[in-house]
Design an enzyme around this catalytic site. Sequence first.
Site, PDB file in Angstrom:
ATOM      1  N   GLN A 120       7.796   3.581  -7.481  1.00 15.11           N
ATOM      2  CA  GLN A 120       6.428   3.553  -6.949  1.00 15.11           C
ATOM      3  C   GLN A 120       6.121   4.967  -6.441  1.00 15.11           C
ATOM      4  O   GLN A 120       6.685   5.393  -5.431  1.00 15.11           O
ATOM      5  CB  GLN A 120       6.339   2.542  -5.804  1.00 15.11           C
ATOM      6  CG  GLN A 120       4.953   2.429  -5.183  1.00 15.11           C
ATOM      7  CD  GLN A 120       4.964   1.514  -3.961  1.00 15.11           C
ATOM      8  OE1 GLN A 120       5.758   1.705  -3.044  1.00 15.11           O
ATOM      9  NE2 GLN A 120       4.100   0.516  -3.961  1.00 15.11           N
ATOM     10  N   HIS A 173      10.675   5.071   0.957  1.00 16.45           N
ATOM     11  CA  HIS A 173      11.201   3.754   1.336  1.00 16.45           C
ATOM     12  C   HIS A 173      11.880   3.096   0.139  1.00 16.45           C
ATOM     13  O   HIS A 173      11.725   3.541  -0.997  1.00 16.45           O
ATOM     14  CB  HIS A 173      10.094   2.841   1.887  1.00 16.45           C
ATOM     15  CG  HIS A 173       9.066   2.415   0.876  1.00 16.45           C
ATOM     16  ND1 HIS A 173       7.925   3.150   0.609  1.00 16.45           N
ATOM     17  CD2 HIS A 173       9.025   1.345   0.043  1.00 16.45           C
ATOM     18  CE1 HIS A 173       7.215   2.528  -0.319  1.00 16.45           C
ATOM     19  NE2 HIS A 173       7.858   1.436  -0.698  1.00 16.45           N
TER      20      HIS A 173
END
Lengths: 146, 146
Positions: free
Chosen positions: B60, B84
Amino acid sequence: MLTRIDHIGIACFDLDKTVEFYRATYGFEVFHSEVNEEQGVREAMLKINETSDGGASYLQLLEPTREDSAVGKWLAKNGEGVHHIAFGTADVDGDSEAIRGKGVRVLYDEPRKGSMGSRITFLHPKDCHGVLTELVTAAPPSETDH
Amino acid sequence: MLTRIDHIGIACFDLDKTVEFYRATYGFEVFHSEVNEEQGVREAMLKINETSDGGASYLQLLEPTREDSAVGKWLAKNGEGVHHIAFGTADVDGDSEAIRGKGVRVLYDEPRKGSMGSRITFLHPKDCHGVLTELVTAAPPSETDH
């Protein structure tokens, strides 16, 4: 061709405590552990899922065995966190040469020994938008001793 | 129960350039892109492999839409890199409550909207050995519009 997220490498100060965090919080278990003296790390592999290319995705928890290792120096600077990401390929030699040919710095002249008998190399994070990126070819199943 | 590495979230200054890096270097293509105003990000999802729980693993890529977003502030402090990691679960509500009950801070009272119609929450990195950790429940296939 890179066909999976092989693992996420996470640097920690205390491997046993970090393994226990992942077990107690999420139920993840240690699939394999080893010391890699060349890399200067003690590590635990937590298998999270299998992948559509016949491999698997792991968390790789890394504690340095010496302060002057790459992970030791990184931890001293950054604290605990994600150290690198790794993509799986059937051909780390060919893929790393192809990527080198595109102008991305490959850190090793030849792939070296990684977890579970794999062969690995790393790409320079400054050439990869800040992400230290590893390429991994897993050992054939018969050579895997975990 | 967390059953896959759902994605690795990577913060970048210029989404288009970073997408082009991943395409040109590895052959990864954009599977989905969107703007998430609540999170303050413009993002591209690159599908890397499918997973044994019926889901998939993605990269992502995240570019902040405003400097005061979480990703914008993180980028200003850290530069580009892994922001993350995210684990997939069929039950983000139940799992996040169970994890909260173990003393790990969950950042949202209720899961919020994530990529591709998913529902997400985050765990505090200081409670997770330095790793900002997301939990994701994907939208049912019929609700996925990519």
